[in-house]
Structures are given as structure tokens and as C-alpha cells.
Design a protein around this motif. Sequence first.
Motif, PDB file in Angstrom:
ATOM      1  N   LEU A  37       0.958  -1.198  -0.001  1.00 31.73           N
ATOM      2  CA  LEU A  37      -0.060  -0.016   0.149  1.00 31.73           C
ATOM      3  C   LEU A  37       0.867   1.157  -0.055  1.00 31.73           C
ATOM      4  O   LEU A  37       0.660   2.238  -0.802  1.00 31.73           O
ATOM      5  CB  LEU A  37      -1.076   0.097   1.081  1.00 31.73           C
ATOM      6  CG  LEU A  37      -1.637   1.169   1.283  1.00 31.73           C
ATOM      7  CD1 LEU A  37      -2.895   1.369   0.288  1.00 31.73           C
ATOM      8  CD2 LEU A  37      -2.321   1.251   2.798  1.00 31.73           C
ATOM      9  N   GLY A  38       1.848   1.221   0.780  1.00 34.35           N
ATOM     10  CA  GLY A  38       2.888   2.396   0.738  1.00 34.35           C
ATOM     11  C   GLY A  38       3.508   2.443  -0.276  1.00 34.35           C
ATOM     12  O   GLY A  38       3.699   3.711  -1.061  1.00 34.35           O
ATOM     13  N   ASP A  39       3.877   1.617  -1.046  1.00 31.30           N
ATOM     14  CA  ASP A  39       4.536   1.738  -2.533  1.00 31.30           C
ATOM     15  C   ASP A  39       3.759   2.232  -3.457  1.00 31.30           C
ATOM     16  O   ASP A  39       3.957   3.074  -4.280  1.00 31.30           O
ATOM     17  CB  ASP A  39       4.984   0.248  -2.978  1.00 31.30           C
ATOM     18  CG  ASP A  39       6.032  -0.251  -2.161  1.00 31.30           C
ATOM     19  OD1 ASP A  39       6.930   0.353  -1.386  1.00 31.30           O
ATOM     20  OD2 ASP A  39       6.239  -1.625  -2.445  1.00 31.30           O
ATOM     21  N   LEU A  47       3.387  10.675  -9.363  1.00 27.48           N
ATOM     22  CA  LEU A  47       2.801  10.877 -10.287  1.00 27.48           C
ATOM     23  C   LEU A  47       1.835  12.224 -10.338  1.00 27.48           C
ATOM     24  O   LEU A  47       1.190  12.258 -11.366  1.00 27.48           O
ATOM     25  CB  LEU A  47       2.123   9.669 -10.955  1.00 27.48           C
ATOM     26  CG  LEU A  47       2.964   8.493 -11.233  1.00 27.48           C
ATOM     27  CD1 LEU A  47       2.249   7.111 -11.618  1.00 27.48           C
ATOM     28  CD2 LEU A  47       3.838   8.661 -12.616  1.00 27.48           C
ATOM     29  N   ARG A  48       1.739  12.768  -9.202  1.00 26.94           N
ATOM     30  CA  ARG A  48       0.722  13.682  -8.592  1.00 26.94           C
ATOM     31  C   ARG A  48      -0.595  13.440  -8.947  1.00 26.94           C
ATOM     32  O   ARG A  48      -1.286  14.237  -9.412  1.00 26.94           O
ATOM     33  CB  ARG A  48       1.163  15.105  -9.761  1.00 26.94           C
ATOM     34  CG  ARG A  48       2.693  15.395  -9.477  1.00 26.94           C
ATOM     35  CD  ARG A  48       2.809  16.827 -10.254  1.00 26.94           C
ATOM     36  NE  ARG A  48       4.333  17.152 -10.324  1.00 26.94           N
ATOM     37  CZ  ARG A  48       4.976  17.590  -9.439  1.00 26.94           C
ATOM     38  NH1 ARG A  48       4.659  17.900  -7.986  1.00 26.94           N
ATOM     39  NH2 ARG A  48       6.277  18.131  -9.685  1.00 26.94           N
ATOM     40  N   LEU A  49      -0.956  12.319  -8.621  1.00 23.35           N
ATOM     41  CA  LEU A  49      -2.290  11.749  -8.345  1.00 23.35           C
ATOM     42  C   LEU A  49      -2.856  12.181  -6.970  1.00 23.35           C
ATOM     43  O   LEU A  49      -2.238  12.123  -6.134  1.00 23.35           O
ATOM     44  CB  LEU A  49      -2.334  10.270  -8.615  1.00 23.35           C
ATOM     45  CG  LEU A  49      -1.869   9.872 -10.065  1.00 23.35           C
ATOM     46  CD1 LEU A  49      -2.030   8.527 -10.074  1.00 23.35           C
ATOM     47  CD2 LEU A  49      -2.896  10.343 -11.239  1.00 23.35           C
ATOM     48  N   THR A  50      -4.095  12.545  -6.932  1.00 24.67           N
ATOM     49  CA  THR A  50      -4.631  12.784  -5.639  1.00 24.67           C
ATOM     50  C   THR A  50      -4.836  11.390  -4.987  1.00 24.67           C
ATOM     51  O   THR A  50      -5.279  10.468  -5.619  1.00 24.67           O
ATOM     52  CB  THR A  50      -5.838  13.404  -5.584  1.00 24.67           C
ATOM     53  OG1 THR A  50      -7.116  12.916  -6.535  1.00 24.67           O
ATOM     54  CG2 THR A  50      -5.774  14.902  -5.765  1.00 24.67           C
ATOM     55  N   LEU A  51      -4.756  11.301  -3.859  1.00 23.22           N
ATOM     56  CA  LEU A  51      -4.831   9.656  -3.345  1.00 23.22           C
ATOM     57  C   LEU A  51      -6.003   9.685  -2.148  1.00 23.22           C
ATOM     58  O   LEU A  51      -6.094  10.397  -1.033  1.00 23.22           O
ATOM     59  CB  LEU A  51      -3.328   9.310  -2.463  1.00 23.22           C
ATOM     60  CG  LEU A  51      -3.438   8.213  -1.737  1.00 23.22           C
ATOM     61  CD1 LEU A  51      -3.491   6.864  -2.910  1.00 23.22           C
ATOM     62  CD2 LEU A  51      -2.024   7.795  -1.195  1.00 23.22           C
ATOM     63  N   GLY A  52      -6.609   8.707  -2.192  1.00 22.18           N
ATOM     64  CA  GLY A  52      -7.824   8.513  -1.411  1.00 22.18           C
ATOM     65  C   GLY A  52      -7.450   7.000  -0.707  1.00 22.18           C
ATOM     66  O   GLY A  52      -6.985   6.066  -1.440  1.00 22.18           O
ATOM     67  N   LEU A  53      -7.960   6.880   0.386  1.00 21.73           N
ATOM     68  CA  LEU A  53      -7.733   5.394   1.000  1.00 21.73           C
ATOM     69  C   LEU A  53      -9.198   5.039   1.495  1.00 21.73           C
ATOM     70  O   LEU A  53      -9.917   5.924   2.079  1.00 21.73           O
ATOM     71  CB  LEU A  53      -6.782   5.429   2.313  1.00 21.73           C
ATOM     72  CG  LEU A  53      -5.378   5.984   2.173  1.00 21.73           C
ATOM     73  CD1 LEU A  53      -4.687   5.897   3.303  1.00 21.73           C
ATOM     74  CD2 LEU A  53      -4.788   4.793   1.196  1.00 21.73           C
ATOM     75  N   GLY A  54      -9.666   3.795   1.386  1.00 21.18           N
ATOM     76  CA  GLY A  54     -11.092   3.539   1.828  1.00 21.18           C
ATOM     77  C   GLY A  54     -11.186   2.003   1.773  1.00 21.18           C
ATOM     78  O   GLY A  54     -10.496   1.290   1.015  1.00 21.18           O
ATOM     79  N   ALA A  68       1.444   3.858   6.946  1.00 18.88           N
ATOM     80  CA  ALA A  68       2.053   3.185   5.594  1.00 18.88           C
ATOM     81  C   ALA A  68       1.704   4.230   4.426  1.00 18.88           C
ATOM     82  O   ALA A  68       2.404   3.869   3.441  1.00 18.88           O
ATOM     83  CB  ALA A  68       1.060   2.095   5.060  1.00 18.88           C
ATOM     84  N   ALA A  69       0.528   4.897   4.443  1.00 15.41           N
ATOM     85  CA  ALA A  69       0.204   5.747   3.361  1.00 15.41           C
ATOM     86  C   ALA A  69       0.137   7.422   3.905  1.00 15.41           C
ATOM     87  O   ALA A  69      -1.070   7.754   3.812  1.00 15.41           O
ATOM     88  CB  ALA A  69      -0.707   5.361   2.569  1.00 15.41           C
ATOM     89  N   PRO A  70       0.999   7.979   4.373  1.00 14.94           N
ATOM     90  CA  PRO A  70       0.775   9.098   5.178  1.00 14.94           C
ATOM     91  C   PRO A  70       0.319  10.468   4.188  1.00 14.94           C
ATOM     92  O   PRO A  70      -0.143  11.356   4.411  1.00 14.94           O
ATOM     93  CB  PRO A  70       2.091   9.536   5.964  1.00 14.94           C
ATOM     94  CG  PRO A  70       3.184   8.771   4.982  1.00 14.94           C
ATOM     95  CD  PRO A  70       2.413   7.655   4.445  1.00 14.94           C
ATOM     96  N   ALA A  71       0.428  10.296   2.704  1.00 17.35           N
ATOM     97  CA  ALA A  71       0.264  11.285   2.001  1.00 17.35           C
ATOM     98  C   ALA A  71      -1.206  11.246   1.331  1.00 17.35           C
ATOM     99  O   ALA A  71      -1.448  12.056   0.358  1.00 17.35           O
ATOM    100  CB  ALA A  71       1.147  11.299   0.872  1.00 17.35           C
ATOM    101  N   ALA A  72      -1.934  10.382   2.080  1.00 13.66           N
ATOM    102  CA  ALA A  72      -3.377  10.531   1.598  1.00 13.66           C
ATOM    103  C   ALA A  72      -4.107  11.950   1.908  1.00 13.66           C
ATOM    104  O   ALA A  72      -4.039  12.403   2.900  1.00 13.66           O
ATOM    105  CB  ALA A  72      -4.160   9.525   2.493  1.00 13.66           C
ATOM    106  N   ASP A  73      -4.672  12.262   0.724  1.00 12.72           N
ATOM    107  CA  ASP A  73      -5.481  13.542   0.575  1.00 12.72           C
ATOM    108  C   ASP A  73      -7.013  13.287   1.219  1.00 12.72           C
ATOM    109  O   ASP A  73      -7.575  14.284   1.690  1.00 12.72           O
ATOM    110  CB  ASP A  73      -5.790  13.770  -1.011  1.00 12.72           C
ATOM    111  CG  ASP A  73      -4.469  13.947  -1.554  1.00 12.72           C
ATOM    112  OD1 ASP A  73      -3.678  15.135  -1.078  1.00 12.72           O
ATOM    113  OD2 ASP A  73      -4.265  13.440  -2.524  1.00 12.72           O
ATOM    114  N   ARG A  74      -7.396  11.974   1.282  1.00 13.94           N
ATOM    115  CA  ARG A  74      -8.725  11.814   1.925  1.00 13.94           C
ATOM    116  C   ARG A  74      -8.778  10.457   2.371  1.00 13.94           C
ATOM    117  O   ARG A  74      -8.159   9.446   2.035  1.00 13.94           O
ATOM    118  CB  ARG A  74     -10.075  11.978   1.047  1.00 13.94           C
ATOM    119  CG  ARG A  74      -9.764  11.223  -0.080  1.00 13.94           C
ATOM    120  CD  ARG A  74     -11.063  11.609  -1.225  1.00 13.94           C
ATOM    121  NE  ARG A  74     -10.849  10.774  -2.509  1.00 13.94           N
ATOM    122  CZ  ARG A  74      -9.903  11.087  -3.274  1.00 13.94           C
ATOM    123  NH1 ARG A  74      -9.119  11.848  -3.236  1.00 13.94           N
ATOM    124  NH2 ARG A  74      -9.680  10.081  -4.326  1.00 13.94           N
TER     125      ARG A  74
END
Length: 102
Positions: A37-39, A47-54, A68-74
Motif C-alpha cells: 500500500l505504501g509503495d 505521479l501527482r495523483l490525488t490519493l484516497g484510502l478506503g 503506511a500511506a501518510p500522503a493520503a488526501d482523503r
Amino acid sequence: LDAVKRIHAEGVSGVELYTGSLVDLPGAERRAALMGLGDAARLAGKLRLTLGLGGGLGFRNLQEVLEAAPAADRVAVGRAALTRAMLVGLDQVLRDLRALLA
């Protein structure tokens, strides 16, 4: 990683990574899945994509997933937050979630 690359190639501006399949895995398997997930999250950022986790996220596993994925936008936290809100109130749930995210 391939899915994130394909999304970028199609010109889509963001991606939501599904976490439901990893949050209930046993220890070693979960750690490996969180690394994956972090990778994927790091690649999305490059790639400058917005990132969501759910998916399956709640008070017990949210912090681990965000590490693991601290850069999540939402982040989509659903049933766990709603169920808790019925017991302690929505204001308290929002304060608790903000504390986890800080």
C-alpha cells in the motif's frame, strides 16, 4: 503499482486505494500488504495523483494504514465511525478521528 500506472496513463487525476482486504490480515501478511500500500501511495504521489484510502477503516486500524500511506488526501471511514457516533455522538467521533490524524 500497475493499476496506479494505468490510472495515470489514462489521464485520471486521482486514485482511491482499497484497504478493506488488508486490515484484517494476520500480522506478517498485513505488514507485507501495508508495505505494498505504501509503495502504491508513494507512486501515486510521484505521479501527482490525488490519493484516497478506503475500505474497512476504523478506529483500530486507521493509524496503521495512515503510517503506511501518510500522503493520503482523503480517508473514507464509514461504519465504524457511524456506529460509534450512535453511542458517543458525532462531535466526539470527529474529535477522536482528528486526534488520530494529528
